[in-house]
Design an enzyme around this catalytic site. Structure first.
Site, PDB file in Angstrom:
ATOM      1  CG  PHE A 121      -2.073  -0.947   1.076  1.00  0.00           C
ATOM      2  CD1 PHE A 121      -3.194  -0.577   0.348  1.00  0.00           C
ATOM      3  CD2 PHE A 121      -2.030  -2.210   1.648  1.00  0.00           C
ATOM      4  CE1 PHE A 121      -4.269  -1.450   0.207  1.00  0.00           C
ATOM      5  CE2 PHE A 121      -3.095  -3.083   1.519  1.00  0.00           C
ATOM      6  CZ  PHE A 121      -4.211  -2.703   0.788  1.00  0.00           C
ATOM      7  CB  ILE A 122       2.085   3.349  -2.658  1.00  0.00           C
ATOM      8  CG1 ILE A 122       2.664   2.013  -3.159  1.00  0.00           C
ATOM      9  CG2 ILE A 122       3.111   4.470  -2.796  1.00  0.00           C
ATOM     10  CD1 ILE A 122       3.840   1.499  -2.370  1.00  0.00           C
ATOM     11  CG  HIS A 138      -6.153  -4.499 -11.744  1.00  0.00           C
ATOM     12  ND1 HIS A 138      -5.903  -4.846 -10.433  1.00  0.00           N
ATOM     13  CD2 HIS A 138      -7.367  -5.044 -12.052  1.00  0.00           C
ATOM     14  CE1 HIS A 138      -6.909  -5.560  -9.969  1.00  0.00           C
ATOM     15  NE2 HIS A 138      -7.815  -5.690 -10.929  1.00  0.00           N
ATOM     16  CG  ASP A 174      -7.442  -2.204  -7.897  1.00  0.00           C
ATOM     17  OD1 ASP A 174      -6.378  -1.627  -7.610  1.00  0.00           O
ATOM     18  OD2 ASP A 174      -7.641  -3.420  -7.695  1.00  0.00           O
ATOM     19  N   GLY A 661     -11.684 -39.338 -46.620  1.00  0.00           N
ATOM     20  CA  GLY A 661     -11.120 -38.104 -47.146  1.00  0.00           C
ATOM     21  C   GLY A 661     -12.158 -37.025 -47.314  1.00  0.00           C
ATOM     22  CG  LEU A 663     -16.655 -36.346 -42.270  1.00  0.00           C
ATOM     23  CD1 LEU A 663     -17.889 -35.620 -42.779  1.00  0.00           C
ATOM     24  CD2 LEU A 663     -17.069 -37.524 -41.383  1.00  0.00           C
ATOM     25  CG  LEU A 705      -0.825 -33.805 -56.685  1.00  0.00           C
ATOM     26  CD1 LEU A 705      -1.445 -32.660 -57.451  1.00  0.00           C
ATOM     27  CD2 LEU A 705      -1.727 -34.242 -55.535  1.00  0.00           C
ATOM     28  CB  CYS A 738       3.966 -42.103 -56.014  1.00  0.00           C
ATOM     29  SG  CYS A 738       5.446 -42.028 -55.003  1.00  0.00           S
TER      30      CYS A 738
END
Length: 933
Positions: A121-122, A138, A174, A661, A663, A705, A738
């Protein structure tokens, strides 16, 4: 005369520089203030440091006295800088200011008081003394939650927004005018710590500095606080923190997390008061557990593997991770019924050596304690919350990167209990105990394989939210292996949420890159330990020949994780010379940063290897991920998930959601929190994914791909090698490859001999059970694909190509396709242009010596994944390789991929790279930073 002029020019330059220096310095110091800092903690230290960096002068620091011989962090840094430091135990007595304290304060001559987290407390004659008064931080959006417990009440009240205010200090109520405010959303499972660390601490420091500059520039507002919505609640007493169980689950969760760690919400379990810590709302189904009586609850609680499950009056559930008893002993809630938790471990010599390192760390922190023995209590010896952070970080730094959390220290407060906890973590016992797996087991291949079959989300295996499942089928005989969870959109969302939390607030993002690498090395070691089991599962689920699965599907996956583990601490930016802003100078440098949450969608031909190719680079770069395995081959991905837990990968970093895939994959493409999607699959699906990623949030995309890879075989080739490697280019992994050679161009003079020798070798191939070590050719992956291959061959015959061998389904149980050879294939035919993705060799002749002609035909495709050439003429080989339009060119070999070599296609075969250093760039972003000095 010339010398005189040169001297004059030099003098003018120096005069100019001196004048400019004074102008710049005066500009730097204009609108800067003399500040008194009144406060404490690491927050105060950071505010102090940043204000000084901005050129403000701190004329005095007023903080709290040393505790147990240790100064507050604010005092430590200020004393190091030579700033006057005052450590007043109090500023007033019986409500009146202490004159000598006030005089000492006034003597520093501050123009503004800055009060970051001031707990004292100031007096008002100190608050109002400076020219500009006082500002204070705060941690709430005033006027709501005035008082010292603002963060707690933000959570207790279930506020959807948190934040902070910087206001002009008043007499401690505050209620002073607002200077500035900032807010952030409150996440469902936020705690005081996560709110503070994510937002209130870092943004609060920046805001304090901004507020001081606004005052210095005369632009700071003073906005009166409204009393509308104002609240004030002090710190709860323990007696008032009892949980009212006759409330909805979310309200109970808010009460618990709002009281964590002080004073601690509590309930009566089996007639005894028990304090609850680390609450979260339970998502998904309620796990199995042992019931316990909870006073006032609508139904008994459950002690499960994940913790204590509590039920609200609305029937919804929450889970609590840790429990503390009246003797202050804290345990994981899952250990409530355990009697052997405190049993002492026998330490190895290495573990004893590690324990002594930790003893030295404790001694360094608890400098006021003469001897650290087994009974030394960390907190009773004077340690504070900052010391907890230091302990966790020092242990991680000096003890092999073992990952601890702050709560681990709170649960093991004595040195002996801390060592026991640490050793269990070091051995990986904690992770193994926490993981609950509902295995499907099969006795096959001279072993018992144990297969997880549920979604893997946030470190746990669990059913899909709606309980849906589907069958995964063994292509060798068409039998059902097991039922697998069929993930929904909600499951994807939960997985993404877990990955985002792990990236934003978990240990993964804060981890030293070298420590991250060690975890990936450990994961690779575990994959190697389980390689026979992984290869067996891969064979059952995908039909891969076991020996190939062991060497390539699993073997290359292990190599990939080891390769990228080594990259973790070698990801670097660069410095860049730019034009200087004279008389100042500039430093510009780049940083490579992870993207965040990444999604990965993998195909069914190499289920584990494709997972490794993408996820290893993703994780090495520091991202978290959500991965969708192919619907027909989910099992090795889920087994991999189990090994990640054993390796110590933190929760939420890796999530695996099996399903369709249309979904799961589509939701990943659309999800706004995913920042990158890596996909391997067909070109049409790749285009759809790219479109969805663009529309959703412009997420980064890499696509591997389709292909129609040409292989050119010249008459000057090594015929034995060309036959052997040409067959491999088509029939490797039963053509489900692939980069398979989709079309062979054979020079006319050797064409007939080449075909004759290929057919001779095909007749020697053994088609059969992929677990038989002598099998060369296993089943196709699934029935729909087999049917497509048969149709593909029938179309080739209809178009006029010559079917030399095969072309039919093998007459046996399972999805087996004969190795097939077509010749006389003309460029316009369907089989000349479209990929079969199966064991179909498509051969066309080209005229002797017509190099450019065959190159033109080879490049006459929209695909460009791979290609190959066989010739003994190095000049011809180089000429052809330079002109083939493909991401990979093989010369006198084929299928020779390596973890260090980048892999990816051109044209409609996609873009982006897997493997090699280039793969890391797919999962990183570059930030440029320019500093003027």
């Amino acid at each position: 005369m010339v010398v005189f002029l040169k001297q004059r020019v030099l003098l003018c330059n120096w005069t100019y520089k001196l004048i400019m220096f004074h102008i710049l310095m005066s500009a730097y110091y204009q609108n800067k203030l003399k500040l008194a800092l009144i406060g404490q903690s690491l927050f105060g230290q950071e505010v102090y440091t940043n204000l000084r960096k901005q050129g403000h002068k701190v004329v005095g620091v007023f903080t709290v006295p040393d505790k147990d011989g240790k100064a507050d962090p604010l005092a430590v840094v200020a004393e190091k800088d030579g700033t006057p430091v005052f450590k007043f135990p109090r500023w007033r007595v019986k409500g009146k200011p202490i004159p000598e304290v006030v005089e000492a304060y006034k003597a520093v001559g501050a123009e503004l008081n800055v009060m970051p987290f001031c707990s004292q407390f100031i007096p008002m004659n100190v608050i109002d003394f400076p020219k500009h008064g006082s500002i204070i931080y705060h941690p709430s959006i005033l006027p709501r939650h005035r008082g010292a417990s603002a963060i707690n009440w933000t959570l207790i009240e279930g506020d959807k927004k948190a934040g902070f205010s910087i206001f002009w200090a008043d007499d401690g109520l505050d209620t002073g005018p607002i200077l500035l405010q900032q807010e952030c959303p409150v996440e469902p499972n936020d705690t005081v710590d996560t709110l503070y660390n994510r937002f209130l601490f870092p943004e609060g420091i920046k805001a304090m500095v901004e507020a001081v500059q606004l005052i210095a520039d005369g632009k700071a507002p003073k906005i009166p606080q409204s009393e509308e919505g104002a609240s004030y609640e002090g710190i709860q007493k323990k007696s008032n923190a009892k949980v009212n169980m006759a409330q909805p689950a979310e309200v109970i969760h808010n009460w618990i997390r709002g009281h964590d760690k002080v004073p601690g919400a509590w309930v009566v379990i089996d007639g005894k008061p028990v304090t609850l810590y680390s609450s979260s709302m339970l998502s998904g189904s309620v796990p199995a557990g042992q019931p316990v009586e909870v006073e006032g609850a609508s139904q008994p609680g459950l002690i499960a593997k994940s913790g204590l499950i509590l039920f609200g009056s609305d029937g919804k559930a929450l889970q609590v991770k840790n429990l503390q008893f009246e003797d202050r002993n804290m345990i994981p809630a899952s250990k409530y019924f355990s009697s052997d938790e405190d049993a002492s471990l026998d330490l190895t010599d290495d573990e004893k050596e590690m324990a002594e390192k930790i003893r030295a760390i404790w001694k360094g922190i608890l400098s006021n304690v003469p001897v650290i023995d087994d009974t030394t209590d960390f907190f009773k010896s004077g340690a504070a919350s900052m010391d907890v952070v230091r302990l966790v970080e020092e242990v991680k730094q000096k003890c092999g990167g073992v990952q601890l959390q702050n709560e681990d220290v709170y649960m093991a407060t004595t040195f002996q209990s801390f060592i026991q906890m640490f050793v269990r973590r070091l051995r990986g016992e904690d992770q193994e105990e926490e993981l609950l797996i509902d295995y499907v087991t099969k006795d096959v291949n001279n072993m018992t394989v144990k297969m997880p079959h549920q979604c893997f989300i946030n470190g746990n295996f669990e059913d899909a939210e709606d309980g849906k499942t589907y069958n995964t089928v063994n292509p060798t005989d068409g039998s059902v292996i097991c039922k697998v969870s069929y993930a929904s959109v909600a499951d994807v969302d939960r997985a993404v949420s877990a990955a985002k939390e792990a990236f934003d607030n978990g240990p993964w993002g804060k981890m030293n890159p070298r420590d991250r690498g060690q975890l990936l090395y450990r994961l690779a070691d575990l994959m190697e330990e389980h390689q026979e089991e992984l290869a067996t599962i891969e064979t059952l689920d995908s039909g891969a020949v076991y020996t190939l699965a062991l060497k390539t599907h699993v073997g290359m996956s292990i190599q990939t994780f080891r390769y990228f583990a080594g990259w973790c601490d070698k990801i670097q930016g660069s410095t860049i010379p730019i034009n200087q802003a004279r008389p100042n100078r500039n430093l510009t440098f780049t940083k490579k940063e992870p993207l965040g949450v990444c999604a990965i969608v993998i195909p069914w031909n190499y289920p584990l290897m494709m997972l490794a190719w993408k996820s290893a680079a993703c994780l090495a770069a520091g991202n978290t991920l959500v991965l969708k395995p192919a619907q027909v081959t989910p099992l090795t991905a889920l087994k991999f998930a189990e090994l990640t837990v054993k390796a110590g990968i933190p929760k939420g970093v890796i999530n695996i959601v099996p399903g369709s895939g249309g979904l799961v994959g589509q939701r990943m493409s659309d999800h706004p929190d995913i920042r990158k999607l890596g996909f391997t699959g067909s070109t049409p699906i790749g285009k759809q994914i790219m479109k969805s990623c663009a529309v959703s949030n412009l997420k980064k995309v890499s696509l591997e791909l389709g292909g129609k890879s040409p292989l050119i075989i010249f008459s000057d080739c090594d015929m034995d090698k060309a036959v052997r490697m040409g067959m491999s280019s088509v029939y490797f992994n039963k053509g489900e490859n692939c980069i398979a050679a989709g079309r062979l161009f054979v020079e006319e003079s050797i064409h007939d001999e080449y075909i004759r020798r290929v057919v001779e070798e095909i007749k020697k191939m053994k088609i059969g059970d992929p677990l038989d070590r002598s099998t060369d050719h296993g089943p196709q992956n699934h029935k729909a694909h087999l049917d497509k291959l048969v149709e593909y061959c029938e179309l080739g015959v209809k178009e006029g190509a010559t079917l030399v061998y095969g072309g039919r389904q093998v007459d046996r149980q399972g999805f087996f396709m004969e190795p097939t050879v077509f010749t006389d294939v003309e460029d316009h035919m369907f089989i000349a242009k479209e990929e079969s993705f199966g064991p179909v060799m498509v051969v066309s002749k080209f005229k002797d010596g017509d190099v450019d002609g065959v190159l033109s035909r080879a490049n006459n495709t929209e695909f460009g994944l791979a290609s190959g050439v066989f010739t003994r003429d190095i000049n011809k080989a180089m000429y052809v390789s330079e002109r083939l339009e493909a991401g990979t060119v093989f010369v006198n070999t084929y299928n020779k991929t390596d973890v260090a070599a980048p892999f990816g296609g051109f044209k409609q075969s996609g873009f982006g790279k897997d493997l090699g250093e280039e793969a890391l760039h797919e999962y990183l972003r570059t930030k440029a930073v320019t500093v003027e000095y």
